[in-house]
Design a protein around this motif. Structure first.
Motif, short mmCIF file in Angstrom:
data_model
loop_
_atom_site.label_atom_id
_atom_site.label_comp_id
_atom_site.label_asym_id
_atom_site.label_seq_id
_atom_site.Cartn_x
_atom_site.Cartn_y
_atom_site.Cartn_z
N ALA A 58 -13.50 11.12 -4.57
CA ALA A 58 -12.80 9.84 -4.59
C ALA A 58 -11.33 10.02 -4.21
CB ALA A 58 -12.91 9.21 -5.98
N ALA A 59 -10.73 11.14 -4.61
CA ALA A 59 -9.34 11.42 -4.24
C ALA A 59 -9.22 11.62 -2.73
CB ALA A 59 -8.83 12.66 -4.98
N LEU A 60 -10.17 12.33 -2.14
CA LEU A 60 -10.16 12.52 -0.68
C LEU A 60 -10.33 11.18 0.03
CD1 LEU A 60 -12.43 15.70 -0.31
CD2 LEU A 60 -9.93 15.60 -0.31
N LEU A 61 -11.20 10.35 -0.51
CA LEU A 61 -11.45 9.04 0.08
C LEU A 61 -10.19 8.17 0.05
CD1 LEU A 61 -13.95 7.38 1.13
CD2 LEU A 61 -14.16 6.50 -1.20
N ALA A 62 -9.50 8.15 -1.09
CA ALA A 62 -8.27 7.36 -1.21
C ALA A 62 -7.19 7.87 -0.27
CB ALA A 62 -7.79 7.39 -2.66
N ASP A 63 -7.12 9.20 -0.12
CA ASP A 63 -6.12 9.78 0.79
C ASP A 63 -6.41 9.38 2.23
OD1 ASP A 63 -3.92 11.85 1.28
OD2 ASP A 63 -5.55 12.64 2.52
N ALA A 64 -7.68 9.42 2.63
CA ALA A 64 -8.04 9.02 3.99
C ALA A 64 -7.70 7.56 4.23
CB ALA A 64 -9.52 9.27 4.23
N HIS A 65 -7.95 6.73 3.24
CA HIS A 65 -7.65 5.30 3.38
C HIS A 65 -6.15 5.08 3.56
CE1 HIS A 65 -7.52 1.02 1.58
NE2 HIS A 65 -7.93 0.94 2.83
N ALA A 66 -5.36 5.76 2.75
CA ALA A 66 -3.90 5.62 2.85
C ALA A 66 -3.40 6.04 4.22
CB ALA A 66 -3.22 6.44 1.76
N ARG A 67 -3.93 7.15 4.74
CA ARG A 67 -3.51 7.60 6.08
C ARG A 67 -3.98 6.65 7.16
NH1 ARG A 67 -6.26 11.82 7.14
NH2 ARG A 67 -7.25 12.30 5.14
N ALA A 68 -5.19 6.09 7.00
CA ALA A 68 -5.72 5.17 8.01
C ALA A 68 -4.89 3.89 8.08
CB ALA A 68 -7.17 4.85 7.70
N LEU A 69 -4.33 3.47 6.94
CA LEU A 69 -3.50 2.27 6.94
C LEU A 69 -2.20 2.46 7.71
CD1 LEU A 69 -3.96 1.13 3.23
CD2 LEU A 69 -4.68 -0.14 5.26
N THR B 94 -6.26 3.00 13.49
CA THR B 94 -7.24 2.71 12.44
C THR B 94 -6.80 1.63 11.46
OG1 THR B 94 -6.30 4.56 11.15
CG2 THR B 94 -8.25 5.03 12.49
N GLN B 95 -5.59 1.11 11.65
CA GLN B 95 -5.04 0.14 10.71
C GLN B 95 -5.94 -1.08 10.52
OE1 GLN B 95 -1.15 -0.97 12.03
NE2 GLN B 95 -0.10 0.49 10.68
N ALA B 96 -6.41 -1.65 11.61
CA ALA B 96 -7.18 -2.89 11.53
C ALA B 96 -8.43 -2.69 10.68
CB ALA B 96 -7.54 -3.38 12.93
N ALA B 97 -9.16 -1.60 10.92
CA ALA B 97 -10.36 -1.33 10.15
C ALA B 97 -10.02 -1.00 8.70
CB ALA B 97 -11.15 -0.20 10.78
N ALA B 98 -8.96 -0.21 8.50
CA ALA B 98 -8.59 0.19 7.14
C ALA B 98 -8.19 -0.99 6.28
CB ALA B 98 -7.45 1.21 7.20
#
Length: 234
Positions: free
Chosen positions: A106-117, A122-126
């Motif tokens: 879950a920590a890896l997932l949240a980190d990927a989301h933050a970077r994608a934003l 990837t902003q639009a999808a994130a």
């Protein structure tokens, strides 16, 4: 670089240890007991995800979800893992709620989301993604509903001579397995407006022994599609 060692009760009891560290490409998970394994990190910009997004809405997952027929679907990815399937769906226009109960993943997932934003590519999808750390069953209490619930629980590997992919092997060391996977189907059907989609290995039995309404089959995996008792549409 600061390393933090995290041990959940299950993996600590089995004698495994894992390290979360900030690497050049973001947060990564290291398994010291596997010196030959590269660190695992969640990257929604890699070539494989780009290829899957480019494949569009006619690929099996998108068709199973229903994106080839309906725009702007809301999807609960109840077993998100590292979010690859979920991010592909978001890039194809769905609005995703990703849930992962294993805290290190879950920590890896949240980190990927933050970077994608922060990434223009990837902003639009994130922005169509929400990430939750915790058990999806608690979220499927009837308070909220989604058009589609996507389930991809782990399935016991049958061939001891052929190890699962390294990422899956590490996840199994962290969690043991998904012994309660069968219990996900009923609450998923209760909160899904249109359908529940279960990703399974091609040889696996139906989740909970329940036959789906229909299937979409690939070479190595299939998608079992279940319809709510009183769906608004199929």
């Amino acid at each position: 670089m600061t390393d933090t060692q995290d041990r959940t009760p299950g993996e600590a009891a089995r004698g495994f240890s894992f390290v979360l560290a900030q690497g050049a490409g973001g947060l990564e998970l290291r398994a010291p007991q596997h010196p030959g394994f590269k660190p695992i990190h969640c990257d929604w910009t890699d070539a494989e995800i780009r290829r899957r997004v480019a494949a569009g809405k006619q690929q099996l997952l998108a068709r199973a979800i229903g994106l080839h027929k309906h725009k702007d679907l809301t999807v609960l990815d109840a077993t998100a893992g590292l979010g690859r399937d979920g991010f592909v769906l978001a890039a194809l226009g769905a609005r995703l709620t990703m849930v992962e109960r294993q805290p290190l993943f879950a920590a890896l997932l949240a980190d990927a989301h933050a970077r994608a934003l922060l990434d223009p590519l990837t902003q639009a999808a994130a922005r169509r993604v929400q990430v939750h750390a915790g058990d999806a069953v608690a979220l499927m209490d009837g308070t909220l509903r989604w058009d589609v619930v996507h389930l991809d629980p782990m399935y016991p590997h049958r061939d001891k001579h052929a190890l699962p992919q390294k990422e899956m092997q590490v996840l199994r060391e962290l969690t043991g397995s998904d012994p309660d996977a069968d219990t996900l189907l009923a609450p998923a059907l209760a909160v899904a407006v249109r359908r529940v989609v279960v990703k399974r290995p091609s040889h696996a039995p139906f989740l909970g022994g329940r036959e789906p309404a229909f299937q979409l089959k690939g070479k190595q995996a299939r998608y079992d599609v279940y319809l709510p008792i009183t769906p608004t549409t199929t």
